[in-house]
Design a protein around this motif. Sequence first.
Motif, PDB file in Angstrom:
ATOM      1  N   GLN A   1      57.884 -56.243  95.793  1.00 52.84           N
ATOM      2  CA  GLN A   1      57.303 -57.573  95.368  1.00 52.84           C
ATOM      3  C   GLN A   1      57.976 -58.399  94.375  1.00 52.84           C
ATOM      4  OE1 GLN A   1      53.636 -57.357  93.282  1.00 52.84           O
ATOM      5  NE2 GLN A   1      52.849 -58.859  94.514  1.00 52.84           N
TER       6      GLN A   1
ATOM      7  N   PHE B   1      60.943 -61.587  93.867  1.00 50.55           N
ATOM      8  CA  PHE B   1      62.463 -61.663  94.137  1.00 50.55           C
ATOM      9  C   PHE B   1      63.181 -62.434  93.279  1.00 50.55           C
ATOM     10  CE2 PHE B   1      65.626 -62.353  97.753  1.00 50.55           C
ATOM     11  CZ  PHE B   1      65.822 -61.078  98.043  1.00 50.55           C
TER      12      PHE B   1
ATOM     13  N   ARG C   1      74.845 -58.107  82.046  1.00 51.54           N
ATOM     14  CA  ARG C   1      73.680 -58.028  81.688  1.00 51.54           C
ATOM     15  C   ARG C   1      72.539 -58.516  82.660  1.00 51.54           C
ATOM     16  NH1 ARG C   1      69.194 -57.634  81.251  1.00 51.54           N
ATOM     17  NH2 ARG C   1      67.645 -57.908  79.566  1.00 51.54           N
TER      18      ARG C   1
ATOM     19  N   MET D   1      59.128 -51.677  88.471  1.00 48.25           N
ATOM     20  CA  MET D   1      59.888 -52.460  87.760  1.00 48.25           C
ATOM     21  C   MET D   1      59.449 -53.586  87.001  1.00 48.25           C
ATOM     22  SD  MET D   1      62.790 -51.121  88.720  1.00 48.25           S
ATOM     23  CE  MET D   1      63.861 -52.238  87.807  1.00 48.25           C
TER      24      MET D   1
ATOM     25  N   SER E   1      56.220 -65.676  94.896  1.00 48.74           N
ATOM     26  CA  SER E   1      54.812 -65.959  94.762  1.00 48.74           C
ATOM     27  C   SER E   1      54.154 -66.611  95.733  1.00 48.74           C
ATOM     28  CB  SER E   1      54.874 -66.779  93.355  1.00 48.74           C
ATOM     29  OG  SER E   1      55.675 -68.023  93.745  1.00 48.74           O
TER      30      SER E   1
ATOM     31  N   SER F   1      59.268 -60.328  99.093  1.00 49.55           N
ATOM     32  CA  SER F   1      58.204 -61.383  98.720  1.00 49.55           C
ATOM     33  C   SER F   1      58.659 -62.167  97.274  1.00 49.55           C
ATOM     34  CB  SER F   1      56.622 -61.097  98.682  1.00 49.55           C
ATOM     35  OG  SER F   1      56.443 -60.406  97.691  1.00 49.55           O
TER      36      SER F   1
ATOM     37  N   THR G   1      68.950 -54.828  84.988  1.00 53.68           N
ATOM     38  CA  THR G   1      67.613 -54.264  85.105  1.00 53.68           C
ATOM     39  C   THR G   1      67.359 -53.950  86.535  1.00 53.68           C
ATOM     40  OG1 THR G   1      66.643 -55.332  83.418  1.00 53.68           O
ATOM     41  CG2 THR G   1      64.968 -54.557  84.581  1.00 53.68           C
TER      42      THR G   1
ATOM     43  N   ASN H   1      64.927 -62.347  88.991  1.00 58.17           N
ATOM     44  CA  ASN H   1      66.300 -61.643  88.559  1.00 58.17           C
ATOM     45  C   ASN H   1      66.069 -59.898  88.829  1.00 58.17           C
ATOM     46  OD1 ASN H   1      66.809 -59.623  85.816  1.00 58.17           O
ATOM     47  ND2 ASN H   1      68.458 -61.514  86.368  1.00 58.17           N
ATOM     48  N   VAL H   2      64.842 -59.236  88.592  1.00 60.28           N
ATOM     49  CA  VAL H   2      64.756 -58.058  88.865  1.00 60.28           C
ATOM     50  C   VAL H   2      64.591 -57.688  90.139  1.00 60.28           C
ATOM     51  CG1 VAL H   2      63.387 -55.916  88.219  1.00 60.28           C
ATOM     52  CG2 VAL H   2      63.836 -57.688  86.472  1.00 60.28           C
ATOM     53  N   GLY H   3      63.965 -58.348  91.020  1.00 64.93           N
ATOM     54  CA  GLY H   3      63.495 -57.691  92.260  1.00 64.93           C
ATOM     55  C   GLY H   3      64.929 -58.224  93.281  1.00 64.93           C
TER      56      GLY H   3
ATOM     57  N   ASN I   1      51.125 -61.431  99.505  1.00 66.53           N
ATOM     58  CA  ASN I   1      51.388 -60.476  98.582  1.00 66.53           C
ATOM     59  C   ASN I   1      50.571 -59.055  98.911  1.00 66.53           C
ATOM     60  OD1 ASN I   1      53.907 -60.845  97.001  1.00 66.53           O
ATOM     61  ND2 ASN I   1      53.062 -62.762  96.957  1.00 66.53           N
TER      62      ASN I   1
ATOM     63  N   SER J   1      57.823 -55.778  91.430  1.00 64.38           N
ATOM     64  CA  SER J   1      58.923 -56.361  90.500  1.00 64.38           C
ATOM     65  C   SER J   1      58.465 -57.918  89.931  1.00 64.38           C
ATOM     66  CB  SER J   1      60.407 -56.331  91.098  1.00 64.38           C
ATOM     67  OG  SER J   1      60.522 -55.341  91.710  1.00 64.38           O
TER      68      SER J   1
ATOM     69  N   LEU K   1      54.782 -59.068  88.642  1.00 63.18           N
ATOM     70  CA  LEU K   1      53.653 -59.167  87.448  1.00 63.18           C
ATOM     71  C   LEU K   1      53.015 -58.004  87.200  1.00 63.18           C
ATOM     72  CD1 LEU K   1      51.848 -62.017  89.540  1.00 63.18           C
ATOM     73  CD2 LEU K   1      53.626 -62.533  87.733  1.00 63.18           C
TER      74      LEU K   1
ATOM     75  N   LYS L   1      60.182 -47.262  75.084  1.00 59.62           N
ATOM     76  CA  LYS L   1      61.263 -47.502  75.895  1.00 59.62           C
ATOM     77  C   LYS L   1      62.866 -47.089  75.603  1.00 59.62           C
ATOM     78  CE  LYS L   1      60.727 -51.039  78.646  1.00 59.62           C
ATOM     79  NZ  LYS L   1      60.755 -52.625  79.512  1.00 59.62           N
TER      80      LYS L   1
HETATM   81  P1  NAD Z   1      61.543 -63.778  87.413  1.00 58.45           P
HETATM   82  O1  NAD Z   1      60.677 -65.000  86.856  1.00 58.45           O
HETATM   83  O2  NAD Z   1      63.263 -63.914  87.479  1.00 58.45           O
HETATM   84  O3  NAD Z   1      61.236 -63.192  88.786  1.00 58.45           O
HETATM   85  C1  NAD Z   1      59.730 -63.007  88.944  1.00 58.45           C
HETATM   86  C2  NAD Z   1      59.658 -63.284  90.663  1.00 58.45           C
HETATM   87  O4  NAD Z   1      58.279 -62.826  90.743  1.00 58.45           O
HETATM   88  C3  NAD Z   1      59.746 -64.444  91.237  1.00 58.45           C
HETATM   89  O5  NAD Z   1      60.503 -64.094  92.485  1.00 58.45           O
HETATM   90  C4  NAD Z   1      58.415 -64.946  91.488  1.00 58.45           C
HETATM   91  O6  NAD Z   1      58.392 -65.786  92.554  1.00 58.45           O
HETATM   92  C5  NAD Z   1      57.682 -63.821  91.759  1.00 58.45           C
HETATM   93  N1  NAD Z   1      56.103 -63.853  91.618  1.00 58.45           N
HETATM   94  C6  NAD Z   1      55.660 -64.641  90.572  1.00 58.45           C
HETATM   95  N2  NAD Z   1      54.311 -64.737  90.887  1.00 58.45           N
HETATM   96  C7  NAD Z   1      54.012 -63.636  91.786  1.00 58.45           C
HETATM   97  C8  NAD Z   1      52.829 -63.475  92.644  1.00 58.45           C
HETATM   98  N3  NAD Z   1      51.722 -63.854  92.324  1.00 58.45           N
HETATM   99  N4  NAD Z   1      52.958 -62.405  93.687  1.00 58.45           N
HETATM  100  C9  NAD Z   1      54.283 -61.975  94.068  1.00 58.45           C
HETATM  101  N5  NAD Z   1      55.525 -62.469  93.526  1.00 58.45           N
HETATM  102  C10 NAD Z   1      55.187 -63.221  92.370  1.00 58.45           C
HETATM  103  O7  NAD Z   1      61.245 -62.390  86.317  1.00 58.45           O
HETATM  104  P2  NAD Z   1      61.940 -61.053  86.194  1.00 58.45           P
HETATM  105  O8  NAD Z   1      63.041 -61.075  85.287  1.00 58.45           O
HETATM  106  O9  NAD Z   1      62.532 -60.461  87.741  1.00 58.45           O
HETATM  107  O10 NAD Z   1      60.895 -59.965  85.673  1.00 58.45           O
HETATM  108  C11 NAD Z   1      59.946 -59.455  86.901  1.00 58.45           C
HETATM  109  C12 NAD Z   1      59.294 -58.484  85.902  1.00 58.45           C
HETATM  110  O11 NAD Z   1      60.285 -57.465  85.325  1.00 58.45           O
HETATM  111  C13 NAD Z   1      58.448 -59.104  84.859  1.00 58.45           C
HETATM  112  O12 NAD Z   1      57.370 -58.052  84.819  1.00 58.45           O
HETATM  113  C14 NAD Z   1      59.328 -58.696  83.577  1.00 58.45           C
HETATM  114  O13 NAD Z   1      58.561 -58.571  82.469  1.00 58.45           O
HETATM  115  C15 NAD Z   1      59.743 -57.252  84.001  1.00 58.45           C
HETATM  116  N6  NAD Z   1      61.181 -56.924  83.377  1.00 58.45           N
HETATM  117  C16 NAD Z   1      62.123 -58.050  83.397  1.00 58.45           C
HETATM  118  C17 NAD Z   1      63.291 -57.445  82.759  1.00 58.45           C
HETATM  119  C18 NAD Z   1      64.689 -58.056  82.867  1.00 58.45           C
HETATM  120  O14 NAD Z   1      65.853 -57.840  82.466  1.00 58.45           O
HETATM  121  N7  NAD Z   1      64.430 -59.363  83.620  1.00 58.45           N
HETATM  122  C19 NAD Z   1      63.627 -56.323  81.938  1.00 58.45           C
HETATM  123  C20 NAD Z   1      62.383 -55.374  81.923  1.00 58.45           C
HETATM  124  C21 NAD Z   1      61.062 -55.872  82.759  1.00 58.45           C
END
Ligand code: NAD
Length: 430
Positions: free
Chosen positions: A224, A226, A193, A336, A250, A248, A197, A228-230, A300, A314, A316, A93
């Motif tokens: 998919q 919502f 920061r 994502m 979880s 969406s 992402t 931090n990333v979504g 989902n 975004s 799992l 990466k």
């Molecule tokens: P987060 O915990 O803030 O959000 C995760 C989201 O996914 C939540 O809305 C949660 O409700 C939802 N979720 C959980 N289980 C689910 C399911 N079964 N079906 C649908 N939605 C579901 O996490 P994040 O930081 O947004 O990270 C999301 C993904 O992005 C992860 O795979 C993480 O490894 C990857 N990622 C994150 C970053 C970052 O900077 N945050 C950087 C690189 C990669």
Amino acid sequence: MTKHTDVFAQTTDLIRSVGKKYKYKEDALEAFISPNRIVEVSLPVKINDKIKVFKGFRSQHNNVRGPYKGGIRFHEEVDRSEVMALSLWMTLKTAIAGIPYGGAKGGVIIDPKKLSEKELEELSREYTRKIFDVIGPLTDIPAPDVNTNPKIINWMVDEYVKIAKEKGLNFSDEALFGAFTGKSIENHGLDGREEATGYGGAVILNELAKKLGKTPSEITVVIQGFGNVGYFFAQFAEKNGFKIVAVSDSKGGVTDREAGFVDGLDVKKVYACKLEKGKISDCYCVGGVCDITQSKGLTNEQLLELDADILVPSALGNVITTENMKNIKAKAIIEMANGPISPEAHEYLSAKGIVIVPDILANAAGVTASYLEWRQNVEGIKTNHEQVLKELESILVKAFSDVWNEAQEKKEDLRYASYGIALKRLLGNP
Ligand code: NAD
């Protein structure tokens, strides 16, 4: 094979097959694949007046392009093989983003929700003490990952700075804070920061739209996850004029699908409702959905199969597999989340002509923002919020263009091209 060795095997298989086509020698590829060093540490922490010993790891995969870099996760399912795989992903990466880092990953086998705040702080400090000798602002720079956050990183960096001063390390006070990224803004962190992402993903979406020859308003997007990333992806994509037609968490999601994706959702309103009600599937009456007579909630599984232009997993890993790949209708997918598409599904969808932007490119803005935070601490280059977003954009646009051009030249998909570019930057020309 466990879930984690599976991920490691999938990644290494891909490196071997891409590497072979680029004519790298087998021994050079094998030498590259195995991490330079894996440190395993014991972490005694007092839990309810009794000492319990936890196990932690730090895998330092490769530092050819700069200091090792990668997050620390606290999770019950962490194991040696998982941190190895994730550290290898980080090496790829950072090379694709073109930032001067290598790859690393750390983890502790623990369910942090079972610890009190005091116990969690003690565990974080103990982990820092145990890996102190192998990390540092110019050596290896950890960051948050699953179940770790700025608060935990603040404890870790505090412990690091304390020991570094006791030992008389030759760094300025500010540079010592460069031993970790993902610190809170008030604690030498970076303004920007948090959204980096998701913002970077939205930049990739802009570039992809241009390649598809469409304007944002002509493109419908399904997201998919919502968190931090979504959420930030959705917010920036909406601001850029794309129609976000389903989101969406979880528990399920909402869509304006029945209305034919006319207006798209109002992302901020959906988010405010999620905060209020706890889950998106209880939010049918916000974000324009209420005005649409046939609107409805969806699972989902249904969300992934919507007939929209771009799908953005975004949440799992492994959500698109042989089970549902034949039902995917999107014309393009931006990964994502890490590893949302299984290798078999990736092959099937790519062969059908669906464009897939791989995770190691799509979510690279997170580590790129970490680089800007570190640069601020170690090199004294101050970057405000606006400058952070601008620099992220220019780095991501270049990374996307490099990968796109490589794919065109080699007549391969974007994942193949991104691995090829990473190998060239890491191993030199074959
Ligand atoms: P987060 O915990 O803030 O959000 C995760 C989201 O996914 C939540 O809305 C949660 O409700 C939802 N979720 C959980 N289980 C689910 C399911 N079964 N079906 C649908 N939605 C579901 O996490 P994040 O930081 O947004 O990270 C999301 C993904 O992005 C992860 O795979 C993480 O490894 C990857 N990622 C994150 C970053 C970052 O900077 N945050 C950087 C690189 C990669």
